[in-house]
Design a protein around this motif. Structure first.
Motif, PDB file in Angstrom:
ATOM      1  N   UNK A  69       0.758  -1.010   0.022  1.00 39.93           N
ATOM      2  CA  UNK A  69      -0.116  -0.048  -0.120  1.00 39.93           C
ATOM      3  C   UNK A  69       1.000   1.108  -0.011  1.00 39.93           C
ATOM      4  N   UNK A  70       0.738   2.015  -0.911  1.00 38.89           N
ATOM      5  CA  UNK A  70       1.806   3.093  -1.043  1.00 38.89           C
ATOM      6  C   UNK A  70       0.997   4.705  -1.485  1.00 38.89           C
ATOM      7  N   UNK A  71       1.530   5.448  -0.829  1.00 37.89           N
ATOM      8  CA  UNK A  71       1.217   6.967  -1.226  1.00 37.89           C
ATOM      9  C   UNK A  71       2.192   7.624  -2.368  1.00 37.89           C
ATOM     10  N   UNK A  72       2.976   6.786  -3.092  1.00 35.38           N
ATOM     11  CA  UNK A  72       4.004   7.299  -3.837  1.00 35.38           C
ATOM     12  C   UNK A  72       3.769   6.883  -5.315  1.00 35.38           C
ATOM     13  N   UNK A  73       2.656   6.482  -5.578  1.00 34.73           N
ATOM     14  CA  UNK A  73       2.177   6.020  -7.008  1.00 34.73           C
ATOM     15  C   UNK A  73       2.425   4.616  -7.012  1.00 34.73           C
ATOM     16  N   UNK A  74       1.366   3.744  -7.178  1.00 29.06           N
ATOM     17  CA  UNK A  74       1.690   2.267  -7.444  1.00 29.06           C
ATOM     18  C   UNK A  74       2.431   2.282  -8.914  1.00 29.06           C
ATOM     19  N   UNK A  75       2.019   3.272  -9.938  1.00 32.63           N
ATOM     20  CA  UNK A  75       2.593   3.056 -11.337  1.00 32.63           C
ATOM     21  C   UNK A  75       2.294   4.336 -11.864  1.00 32.63           C
ATOM     22  N   UNK A  76       3.501   4.841 -12.675  1.00 30.31           N
ATOM     23  CA  UNK A  76       3.225   6.153 -13.407  1.00 30.31           C
ATOM     24  C   UNK A  76       2.712   5.929 -14.831  1.00 30.31           C
ATOM     25  N   UNK A  77       2.255   7.053 -15.307  1.00 29.87           N
ATOM     26  CA  UNK A  77       1.921   6.847 -16.891  1.00 29.87           C
ATOM     27  C   UNK A  77       3.148   7.323 -17.338  1.00 29.87           C
ATOM     28  N   UNK A  78       3.791   6.540 -18.409  1.00 31.98           N
ATOM     29  CA  UNK A  78       5.013   7.168 -19.013  1.00 31.98           C
ATOM     30  C   UNK A  78       4.508   7.651 -20.675  1.00 31.98           C
ATOM     31  N   UNK A  79       5.488   8.604 -20.905  1.00 30.00           N
ATOM     32  CA  UNK A  79       5.221   9.303 -22.302  1.00 30.00           C
ATOM     33  C   UNK A  79       5.929   8.699 -23.255  1.00 30.00           C
ATOM     34  N   UNK A  80       7.056   7.926 -23.054  1.00 33.82           N
ATOM     35  CA  UNK A  80       7.962   7.269 -23.974  1.00 33.82           C
ATOM     36  C   UNK A  80       8.132   5.926 -23.567  1.00 33.82           C
ATOM     37  N   UNK A  81       8.594   4.835 -24.355  1.00 34.21           N
ATOM     38  CA  UNK A  81       9.113   3.843 -23.872  1.00 34.21           C
ATOM     39  C   UNK A  81      10.256   3.662 -23.125  1.00 34.21           C
ATOM     40  N   UNK A  82      10.724   2.835 -22.376  1.00 36.88           N
ATOM     41  CA  UNK A  82      11.985   2.841 -21.669  1.00 36.88           C
ATOM     42  C   UNK A  82      12.172   3.077 -20.192  1.00 36.88           C
ATOM     43  N   UNK A  83      11.060   3.976 -19.949  1.00 39.56           N
ATOM     44  CA  UNK A  83      11.047   4.338 -18.481  1.00 39.56           C
ATOM     45  C   UNK A  83      10.446   3.056 -17.598  1.00 39.56           C
ATOM     46  N   UNK A  84      10.976   3.028 -16.428  1.00 34.14           N
ATOM     47  CA  UNK A  84      10.257   2.055 -15.317  1.00 34.14           C
ATOM     48  C   UNK A  84       9.230   2.679 -14.768  1.00 34.14           C
ATOM     49  N   UNK A  85       7.939   2.226 -15.236  1.00 29.75           N
ATOM     50  CA  UNK A  85       6.696   2.728 -14.478  1.00 29.75           C
ATOM     51  C   UNK A  85       6.412   2.730 -13.073  1.00 29.75           C
ATOM     52  N   UNK A  86       7.093   1.828 -12.722  1.00 28.39           N
ATOM     53  CA  UNK A  86       6.829   1.668 -11.086  1.00 28.39           C
ATOM     54  C   UNK A  86       8.020   1.692 -10.443  1.00 28.39           C
ATOM     55  N   UNK A 105      -0.981  -3.816  -5.700  1.00 27.07           N
ATOM     56  CA  UNK A 105      -0.252  -2.819  -5.248  1.00 27.07           C
ATOM     57  C   UNK A 105      -1.622  -1.708  -5.262  1.00 27.07           C
ATOM     58  N   UNK A 106      -1.589  -0.905  -3.941  1.00 26.11           N
ATOM     59  CA  UNK A 106      -2.756  -0.199  -3.906  1.00 26.11           C
ATOM     60  C   UNK A 106      -2.233   1.331  -3.685  1.00 26.11           C
ATOM     61  N   UNK A 107      -2.741   2.376  -4.698  1.00 24.33           N
ATOM     62  CA  UNK A 107      -2.874   3.795  -4.230  1.00 24.33           C
ATOM     63  C   UNK A 107      -3.622   3.941  -2.884  1.00 24.33           C
ATOM     64  N   UNK A 108      -2.856   4.473  -1.674  1.00 27.98           N
ATOM     65  CA  UNK A 108      -3.666   4.855  -0.504  1.00 27.98           C
ATOM     66  C   UNK A 108      -4.513   5.911  -0.949  1.00 27.98           C
ATOM     67  N   UNK A 109      -5.768   6.100  -0.043  1.00 22.66           N
ATOM     68  CA  UNK A 109      -6.971   6.945   0.054  1.00 22.66           C
ATOM     69  C   UNK A 109      -5.919   8.442  -0.206  1.00 22.66           C
ATOM     70  N   UNK A 110      -6.693   9.138  -1.192  1.00 19.83           N
ATOM     71  CA  UNK A 110      -5.946  10.477  -1.459  1.00 19.83           C
ATOM     72  C   UNK A 110      -4.720  10.654  -2.106  1.00 19.83           C
ATOM     73  N   UNK A 111      -4.166   9.470  -2.947  1.00 20.84           N
ATOM     74  CA  UNK A 111      -2.967   9.589  -3.499  1.00 20.84           C
ATOM     75  C   UNK A 111      -2.631   8.854  -4.861  1.00 20.84           C
ATOM     76  N   UNK A 148       0.379 -11.698   2.619  1.00 17.91           N
ATOM     77  CA  UNK A 148       1.440 -10.758   3.524  1.00 17.91           C
ATOM     78  C   UNK A 148       1.301  -9.497   2.796  1.00 17.91           C
ATOM     79  N   UNK A 149       2.314  -8.855   3.608  1.00 23.25           N
ATOM     80  CA  UNK A 149       2.618  -7.411   3.358  1.00 23.25           C
ATOM     81  C   UNK A 149       3.816  -6.944   3.504  1.00 23.25           C
ATOM     82  N   UNK A 150       4.609  -5.896   2.878  1.00 21.76           N
ATOM     83  CA  UNK A 150       5.673  -5.279   3.227  1.00 21.76           C
ATOM     84  C   UNK A 150       5.878  -4.047   2.382  1.00 21.76           C
ATOM     85  N   UNK A 151       6.985  -3.432   2.871  1.00 24.92           N
ATOM     86  CA  UNK A 151       7.306  -2.082   2.024  1.00 24.92           C
ATOM     87  C   UNK A 151       8.063  -1.378   2.699  1.00 24.92           C
ATOM     88  N   UNK A 152       8.794  -0.442   2.374  1.00 25.75           N
ATOM     89  CA  UNK A 152       9.829   0.307   3.118  1.00 25.75           C
ATOM     90  C   UNK A 152       9.058   1.887   3.458  1.00 25.75           C
TER      91      UNK A 152
END
Length: 617
Positions: A69-86, A105-111, A148-152
């Motif tokens: 569960x993250x407030x830092x984007x589960x994944x980005x939209x990317x405008x060009x190939x090659x970028x790591x979206x997550x 992976x969950x975008x937490x409420x409000x993020x 289970x769950x984990x994360x930094x």
């Protein structure tokens, strides 16, 4: 040297050796995304990554699941190939999914792409969301009934919230570099407000939650120009819903505004009696975790603020046979091995934390016999020895050894003649700009405390004689000061250093205390500590009386460190850390009078590892 897990022989089967037995077998499927609607109507965005056919052959129908569960984007939209979206999720995705785990992976409420507003730092509302999240996961055909769950950092504390929901499928969590107490582990260590947290965190979160891409470029982890905001879910191809969600985010709280309303631990805000620092903290719910969920807590000697104390307190409080503790030479998130003796040119950690987490999850989620139960529950890294140690308990067995402050010296015997040393606070003194606090501001620090000598030179210091032999410390250093203060309040910032035989000054650790919170009390059952416990309540806070000497205990952050023969131990004191903490009291730099020698002199208590070293002579 490195932090490789083989150094020191602390494991029967080291994490790296276990990982060799568990190579990747599956491919990572493309993310499937959707909204999950909460009971209050708020829609939360999630991604699901399933293992797919690979060397493991035909994929099973159901798998154990790891939730993040993250407030830092589960994944980005990317405008060009090659970028790591997550960028913040890829490490979990690429490690666990090929080894037979579903990752959700969950975008937490409000993020991210989720709707809603954040009303606090780790709001209690999020804990309710996670119960509904677990319900949904457990109902899916690809879930085998084990979650289970984990994360930094935030993600790790969120895993604790999930673990406390009581859901029967949640069986193990591994919070990494995560607080247990939002108040004293993070925002108010020692009762002093950390302005690095209150100011810089808002700037980062606002850039993310409002999709301010130009502002986000200031943070190395999110600076890829191909990032184009949070990724919409599959049914929102044109991004209409994600834009609506971002508008809701703009009504979220600001930590710099809310922190002063939580200046006392567990004191509710005026507008909601249920909202306080405890309710925003994992420790508040540990009674719902103990004996029900296996917990592996991980932190590092250079972790941000006092996060390392959160990991230790969580472990000591739970005390279960399935609970474990790992403490390394790492900064926040183990992006850097902070040891001054690390391998030259190798700042990154060489220890695979996820390999150890894999073994833990394999044991408790996948039902494998991993041999984990034959290992000691505690593993910690001894800096300068550059070796791993193991222990049945934390703190490890150590002999309390006192050194006494007197006239700029740390003496092995209490001086008979009483005297005083004076510490005049200057609100310009700081610990520098390469500290544990900068990492909390998302700055990419590589060489920790490299400017320490120039800042320490402005402090009041006490130095021991050269050590006759190596001295190994493991546990919690305690500073006891008999002092008076010229003002009604003040703050003490204390630092330990090793001054080696060549004259190099090396930072070891630190501790701080706002004197208004000097009262100690018995630790409650849901908050065990190995250091003096303080409740930081308004009830027990009291001003200093000018000229009146009181005995005050300052707890230093935990450490395991070997000082070399010929080195000296140095204690340095300041009344401020200008870069990171607020002034106490504002605009009134206090003069501290320290009583040294005699029956009530100041002393430093060291946890000396018996059998390995000798105490200072």
């Amino acid at each position: 040297m490195s932090d490789l897990d083989l150094n020191g022989g602390a494991w029967k089967l080291a994490p790296s050796q276990y990982a060799e037995k568990r190579p990747p077998q599956w491919k990572v499927g493309a993310p499937r995304s959707r909204y999950l609607t909460m009971q209050d109507g708020c829609r939360l965005a999630l991604d699901v990554y399933l293992p797919e056919g690979g060397e493991g052959g035909a994929a099973p129908a159901a798998w154990p699941v790891i939730a993040v569960m993250t407030p830092y984007y589960r994944r980005f939209k990317v405008s060009a190939p090659g970028a790591e979206a997550a960028p913040n999720i890829a490490t979990y995705r690429d490690f666990f999914v090929p080894r037979g785990y579903v990752l959700v992976v969950l975008d937490v409420r409000g993020s991210g792409s989720s709707f809603g507003r954040r009303d606090a730092f780790r709001s209690p509302r999020e804990r309710g969301d996670y119960l509904e999240f677990a319900n949904w996961i457990a109902e899916q055909p690809w879930c085998n009934g084990s979650i289970g769950a984990t994360g930094i950092s935030y993600l790790g504390a969120a895993s604790c919230f999930l673990g406390s929901t009581g859901h029967e499928a949640v069986k193990a969590i591994a919070p990494l570099f995560a607080v247990s107490d939002t108040y004293s582990d993070h925002v108010f260590p020692g009762g002093v407000m950390c302005k690095t947290v209150t100011s810089n965190y808002d700037d980062l979160i606002r850039a993310l939650d409002w999709d301010l891409r130009d502002e986000l470029k200031a943070y190395a982890y999110f600076a890829d120009p191909r990032y184009a905001g949070p990724a919409p879910v599959d049914d929102d191809a044109d991004g209409v819903l994600v834009r609506q969600a971002i508008e809701e985010h703009k009504d979220s709280f600001m930590l710099r505004d809310m922190a002063p309303e939580m200046a006392y631990r567990e004191e509710p805000v005026l507008y909601d009696a249920s909202l306080h620092s405890g309710a925003c903290s994992p420790y508040w719910y540990l009674n719902e975790v103990a004996g029900k969920v296996a917990v592996y807590s991980t932190s590092g000697w250079y972790d941000g603020s006092a996060f390392v104390q959160g990991a230790i307190s969580r472990f000591m409080t739970l005390k279960g046979p399935k609970d474990r503790l790992l403490l390394g030479p790492w900064d926040h998130g183990a992006r850097t091995n902070g040891s001054p003796w690390r391998t030259a040119g190798q700042s990154a950690s060489e220890f695979s934390i996820l390999s150890e987490v894999l073994r833990f999850f394999d044991q408790h989620l996948a039902g494998m016999d991993t041999g984990l139960e034959a290992e000691e529950p505690v593993h910690y890294f001894c800096t300068h020895a550059e070796e791993w140690r193991s222990s049945a308990t934390w703190p490890p067995a150590a002999q309390a050894t006192d050194l006494y402050l007197k006239g700029g010296k740390l003496l092995p015997e209490r001086p008979g003649q009483a005297g005083v040393d004076l510490l005049q606070t200057k609100f310009t003194v700081s610990s520098g700009r390469h500290t544990r606090y900068e990492r909390l501001a998302a700055q990419a620090i590589v060489d920790y405390y490299k400017d320490w000598p120039e800042h320490e030179a402005q402090m009041l210091s006490f130095v021991s004689d050269p050590l006759p032999s190596d001295l190994e410390l493991a546990g919690h250093v305690l500073l006891e000061l008999a002092l008076s203060c010229s003002e009604g309040d003040g703050a003490i910032f204390a630092y330990l250093s090793e001054l080696d035989a060549d004259g190099r000054l090396i930072y070891i650790n630190e501790g701080c205390l706002r004197l208004a919170h000097r009262a100690t009390s018995k630790a409650p059952d849901n908050y065990r500590t190995a250091w003096p416990f303080r409740d930081y309540s308004r009830r027990n806070a009291r001003p200093m009386t000018a000229g009146l000497t009181e005995v005050v205990q300052v707890a230093m952050l935990p450490i395991s460190w070997k000082l070399s023969a010929g080195s000296r131990l140095k204690l340095s004191l300041s009344g401020s850390d200008a870069e990171h903490f607020m002034q106490v009291p504002h605009g009134r730099p206090p003069l501290f009078t320290l009583q040294t020698g005699g029956s009530q002199g100041c002393r430093l208590q060291l946890p000396v590892v018996a059998g390995k070293t000798k105490a200072p002579q």
